[in-house]
Design an enzyme around this catalytic site. Structure first.
Site, PDB file in Angstrom:
ATOM      1  N   LYS A  14       0.854  -1.027  -0.280  1.00  9.30           N
ATOM      2  CA  LYS A  14      -0.399  -0.355  -0.039  1.00  9.30           C
ATOM      3  C   LYS A  14       0.822   1.900  -0.031  1.00  9.30           C
ATOM      4  CE  LYS A  14      -2.147  -1.108   3.900  1.00  9.30           C
ATOM      5  NZ  LYS A  14      -1.879  -2.256   4.011  1.00  9.30           N
ATOM      6  N   ARG A  89      -9.647   0.815   8.892  1.00  8.04           N
ATOM      7  CA  ARG A  89      -9.330  -0.667   9.506  1.00  8.04           C
ATOM      8  C   ARG A  89     -10.189  -0.999   9.684  1.00  8.04           C
ATOM      9  NH1 ARG A  89      -2.860   0.198   9.324  1.00  8.04           N
ATOM     10  NH2 ARG A  89      -1.891  -2.048   9.301  1.00  8.04           N
ATOM     11  N   ARG A 128      11.584  -6.734   4.974  1.00  8.95           N
ATOM     12  CA  ARG A 128      11.268  -4.983   4.757  1.00  8.95           C
ATOM     13  C   ARG A 128      11.580  -4.320   6.108  1.00  8.95           C
ATOM     14  NH1 ARG A 128       5.160  -2.190   5.071  1.00  8.95           N
ATOM     15  NH2 ARG A 128       4.897  -2.497   6.840  1.00  8.95           N
ATOM     16  N   ARG A 134      11.149  -0.757  12.132  1.00  2.26           N
ATOM     17  CA  ARG A 134       9.336  -1.125  13.041  1.00  2.26           C
ATOM     18  C   ARG A 134       9.965  -2.439  13.948  1.00  2.26           C
ATOM     19  NH1 ARG A 134       5.124  -0.066   8.723  1.00  2.26           N
ATOM     20  NH2 ARG A 134       3.603  -0.941  10.325  1.00  2.26           N
ATOM     21  N   ARG A 146      -1.025  -9.446  13.942  1.00  2.00           N
ATOM     22  CA  ARG A 146      -1.990  -8.006  12.219  1.00  2.00           C
ATOM     23  C   ARG A 146      -1.939  -8.397  11.388  1.00  2.00           C
ATOM     24  NH1 ARG A 146       4.041  -5.808  11.012  1.00  2.00           N
ATOM     25  NH2 ARG A 146       2.877  -3.865   9.738  1.00  2.00           N
TER      26      ARG A 146
HETATM   27  P1  AMP Z   1       0.791   0.384   9.137  1.00  2.00           P
HETATM   28  O1  AMP Z   1       1.676   1.237   9.477  1.00  2.00           O
HETATM   29  O2  AMP Z   1      -0.713   0.467   8.819  1.00  2.00           O
HETATM   30  O3  AMP Z   1       0.954  -0.459   9.116  1.00  2.00           O
HETATM   31  O4  AMP Z   1      -0.195   0.898  10.591  1.00  2.00           O
HETATM   32  C1  AMP Z   1       0.773   0.084  11.937  1.00  2.00           C
HETATM   33  C2  AMP Z   1      -0.167  -0.083  12.675  1.00  2.00           C
HETATM   34  O5  AMP Z   1      -0.233   1.312  13.487  1.00  2.00           O
HETATM   35  C3  AMP Z   1      -0.909  -1.000  12.725  1.00  2.00           C
HETATM   36  O6  AMP Z   1      -0.787  -2.334  13.867  1.00  2.00           O
HETATM   37  C4  AMP Z   1      -2.165  -0.571  13.694  1.00  2.00           C
HETATM   38  O7  AMP Z   1      -1.387  -1.037  15.702  1.00  2.00           O
HETATM   39  C5  AMP Z   1      -2.018   1.183  14.306  1.00  2.00           C
HETATM   40  N1  AMP Z   1      -1.953   1.705  13.179  1.00  2.00           N
HETATM   41  C6  AMP Z   1      -3.021   2.052  11.386  1.00  2.00           C
HETATM   42  N2  AMP Z   1      -3.933   2.490  10.897  1.00  2.00           N
HETATM   43  C7  AMP Z   1      -4.689   2.142  11.997  1.00  2.00           C
HETATM   44  C8  AMP Z   1      -6.629   2.635  12.180  1.00  2.00           C
HETATM   45  N3  AMP Z   1      -7.121   2.798  11.007  1.00  2.00           N
HETATM   46  N4  AMP Z   1      -7.159   1.883  12.932  1.00  2.00           N
HETATM   47  C9  AMP Z   1      -6.851   1.104  14.125  1.00  2.00           C
HETATM   48  N5  AMP Z   1      -5.022   1.301  14.122  1.00  2.00           N
HETATM   49  C10 AMP Z   1      -3.873   1.675  12.911  1.00  2.00           C
END
Ligand code: AMP
Length: 191
Positions: A14, A89, A128, A134, A146
């Site tokens: 993404k 999400r 990654r 991260r 996740r």
């Molecule tokens: P990402 O960078 O999109 O992989 O998000 C990393 C982490 O941020 C996720 O595993 C969640 O803990 C949190 N997070 C990101 N976006 C959301 C969302 N829309 N709703 C809830 N938690 C989020």
């Protein structure tokens, strides 16, 4: 104004694809994960609240996430459009976004879903981790968590927009530029 959701499990690409679409359509990129990580780095109260959820592969509560997202959209009053990466999400987040946009007489134009098999996702995230820094990419248990959260809580968001006929699925395995071309075709069809 274009509102495009780039959807898919962790590791689907993404972020990579967003970067191309942002420059092609002059959009503001809103990655809720990036915004949370910015808050963590700045050690803001929101960052402190989000960190424990993120480190454990859980979702940050809807109320916190939705409030933050709306504030981010409102910061960009002159934007030509938005690309949402990692949001919504949950179905509750999707409903809140729909309501928020309808108050602006706008709507989500398209949810583009990047489809990638689970085994490939795990390999990509571990790869990654070598450069992302991260903690949630570096631990196989957190990665699995996740992916499970995606299947249980996030996947139904796709059906939400499918039922509104504002959905397209794109094969997320292949050459990056070919995937971008597929996404561009899908976006061009709705603008
Ligand atoms: P990402 O960078 O999109 O992989 O998000 C990393 C982490 O941020 C996720 O595993 C969640 O803990 C949190 N997070 C990101 N976006 C959301 C969302 N829309 N709703 C809830 N938690 C989020």
């Amino acid at each position: 104004m274009l509102h495009l959701i780039l959807f898919g499990p962790p590791g689907a690409g993404k972020g990579t694809q967003s970067a191309f679409l942002v420059s092609k359509y002059d959009l503001v990129h809103l990655s809720t994960g990036d915004i949370f990580r910015g808050h963590i780095k700045a050690q803001s109260p929101l960052g402190l609240e989000a960190k424990s959820y993120m480190d454990n592969g859980k979702l940050v509560p809807d109320s916190v996430t939705i409030k933050m997202l709306k504030e981010e959209v409102n910061k960009h009053s002159t934007a030509g459009g938005f690309i949402y990466d990692g949001f919504p999400r949950t179905v509750a987040q999707a409903e809140a976004l729909d309501q928020f946009l309808s108050e602006r007489h706008e709507k989500v134009n398209l949810l583009a879903s990047l489809e990638v098999p689970e085994e490939e996702l795990k390999l990509r995230l571990l790869e990654r981790a070598k450069s992302s820094g991260r903690p949630d990419d570096a631990n196989e248990e957190v990665i699995q968590k996740r992916i499970n959260v995606y299947k249980e809580e996030t996947f139904p968001v796709k059906a939400h927009y499918q039922s509104k006929n504002r959905w397209i699925g794109v094969d997320g395995v292949g050459k990056i530029h070919e995937i971008t071309d597929e996404l561009i075709k899908a976006v061009d069809a709705v603008i």
